[in-house]
Design a protein around this motif. Sequence first.
Motif, PDB file in Angstrom:
ATOM      1  N   LEU A  10      -2.259   4.905  16.113  1.00  0.00           N
ATOM      2  CA  LEU A  10      -2.993   4.129  15.117  1.00  0.00           C
ATOM      3  C   LEU A  10      -3.847   3.080  15.815  1.00  0.00           C
ATOM      4  CD1 LEU A  10      -3.428   3.515  12.097  1.00  0.00           C
ATOM      5  CD2 LEU A  10      -1.574   1.861  12.303  1.00  0.00           C
ATOM      6  N   ILE A  11      -5.121   3.058  15.477  1.00  0.00           N
ATOM      7  CA  ILE A  11      -6.031   2.025  15.973  1.00  0.00           C
ATOM      8  C   ILE A  11      -6.111   0.892  14.955  1.00  0.00           C
ATOM      9  CG2 ILE A  11      -8.401   1.522  16.690  1.00  0.00           C
ATOM     10  CD1 ILE A  11      -6.817   3.337  18.608  1.00  0.00           C
ATOM     11  N   SER A  12      -6.306   1.240  13.678  1.00  0.00           N
ATOM     12  CA  SER A  12      -6.429   0.226  12.642  1.00  0.00           C
ATOM     13  C   SER A  12      -6.214   0.858  11.274  1.00  0.00           C
ATOM     14  CB  SER A  12      -7.829  -0.409  12.704  1.00  0.00           C
ATOM     15  OG  SER A  12      -7.974  -1.369  11.699  1.00  0.00           O
ATOM     16  N   ALA A  13      -5.608   0.105  10.369  1.00  0.00           N
ATOM     17  CA  ALA A  13      -5.439   0.529   8.971  1.00  0.00           C
ATOM     18  C   ALA A  13      -5.594  -0.715   8.107  1.00  0.00           C
ATOM     19  CB  ALA A  13      -4.076   1.181   8.752  1.00  0.00           C
ATOM     20  N   ILE A  14      -6.782  -0.896   7.569  1.00  0.00           N
ATOM     21  CA  ILE A  14      -7.077  -2.080   6.775  1.00  0.00           C
ATOM     22  C   ILE A  14      -7.233  -1.657   5.315  1.00  0.00           C
ATOM     23  CG2 ILE A  14      -8.690  -3.987   6.408  1.00  0.00           C
ATOM     24  CD1 ILE A  14      -9.415  -3.659   9.415  1.00  0.00           C
ATOM     25  N   PRO A  15      -6.287  -2.051   4.458  1.00  0.00           N
ATOM     26  CA  PRO A  15      -6.348  -1.646   3.062  1.00  0.00           C
ATOM     27  C   PRO A  15      -7.398  -2.422   2.271  1.00  0.00           C
ATOM     28  CG  PRO A  15      -4.460  -3.057   3.413  1.00  0.00           C
ATOM     29  CD  PRO A  15      -5.096  -2.825   4.753  1.00  0.00           C
ATOM     30  N   SER A  16      -7.933  -1.768   1.246  1.00  0.00           N
ATOM     31  CA  SER A  16      -8.824  -2.456   0.312  1.00  0.00           C
ATOM     32  C   SER A  16      -8.013  -3.466  -0.488  1.00  0.00           C
ATOM     33  CB  SER A  16      -9.474  -1.451  -0.642  1.00  0.00           C
ATOM     34  OG  SER A  16     -10.362  -0.622   0.038  1.00  0.00           O
ATOM     35  N   ARG A  17      -8.710  -4.367  -1.122  1.00  0.00           N
ATOM     36  CA  ARG A  17      -8.057  -5.395  -1.933  1.00  0.00           C
ATOM     37  C   ARG A  17      -7.131  -4.755  -2.969  1.00  0.00           C
ATOM     38  NH1 ARG A  17     -11.212 -10.425  -4.593  1.00  0.00           N
ATOM     39  NH2 ARG A  17      -9.359 -11.652  -5.008  1.00  0.00           N
ATOM     40  N   GLY A  18      -5.912  -5.236  -3.053  1.00  0.00           N
ATOM     41  CA  GLY A  18      -4.944  -4.735  -4.017  1.00  0.00           C
ATOM     42  C   GLY A  18      -4.083  -3.593  -3.488  1.00  0.00           C
ATOM     43  N   PHE A  19      -4.378  -3.090  -2.305  1.00  0.00           N
ATOM     44  CA  PHE A  19      -3.612  -2.002  -1.703  1.00  0.00           C
ATOM     45  C   PHE A  19      -2.775  -2.523  -0.550  1.00  0.00           C
ATOM     46  CE2 PHE A  19      -6.664   0.459  -3.966  1.00  0.00           C
ATOM     47  CZ  PHE A  19      -6.106   1.714  -4.147  1.00  0.00           C
ATOM     48  N   LYS A  20      -1.706  -1.808  -0.252  1.00  0.00           N
ATOM     49  CA  LYS A  20      -0.888  -2.064   0.930  1.00  0.00           C
ATOM     50  C   LYS A  20      -0.978  -0.850   1.831  1.00  0.00           C
ATOM     51  CE  LYS A  20       2.615  -5.120  -0.934  1.00  0.00           C
ATOM     52  NZ  LYS A  20       4.057  -5.347  -1.066  1.00  0.00           N
ATOM     53  N   ALA A  21      -0.913  -1.072   3.127  1.00  0.00           N
ATOM     54  CA  ALA A  21      -0.919   0.024   4.096  1.00  0.00           C
ATOM     55  C   ALA A  21       0.442   0.092   4.773  1.00  0.00           C
ATOM     56  CB  ALA A  21      -2.007  -0.180   5.137  1.00  0.00           C
ATOM     57  N   THR A  22       0.982   1.308   4.881  1.00  0.00           N
ATOM     58  CA  THR A  22       2.210   1.534   5.627  1.00  0.00           C
ATOM     59  C   THR A  22       1.994   2.711   6.556  1.00  0.00           C
ATOM     60  OG1 THR A  22       3.120   2.980   3.899  1.00  0.00           O
ATOM     61  CG2 THR A  22       3.741   0.652   3.805  1.00  0.00           C
ATOM     62  N   THR A  23       2.740   2.740   7.643  1.00  0.00           N
ATOM     63  CA  THR A  23       2.618   3.835   8.598  1.00  0.00           C
ATOM     64  C   THR A  23       3.983   4.446   8.868  1.00  0.00           C
ATOM     65  OG1 THR A  23       2.894   2.387  10.514  1.00  0.00           O
ATOM     66  CG2 THR A  23       0.645   2.773   9.740  1.00  0.00           C
TER      67      THR A  23
END
Length: 61
Positions: A10-23
């Motif tokens: 993973l290099i980057s995971a930036i969620p949009s407003r209102g979202f969460k990112a999980t890996t």
Amino acid sequence: MRYGSRGVCLISAIPSRGFKATTSQTADDTLTVTFANEDHRSVITATIVPSAKASVRETSF
């Protein structure tokens, strides 16, 4: 995500407003990133087996 000869990272995971990112990564050759909020989920799975590719699964509730 970056593909290499021995794995995916993973290099980057930036969620949009209102979202969460999980890996999730249980092995070096496959990586899953999930972006989710209360109404929608996007799951991106990247692998190098048998060749480098990514798939996207969208779910709306």
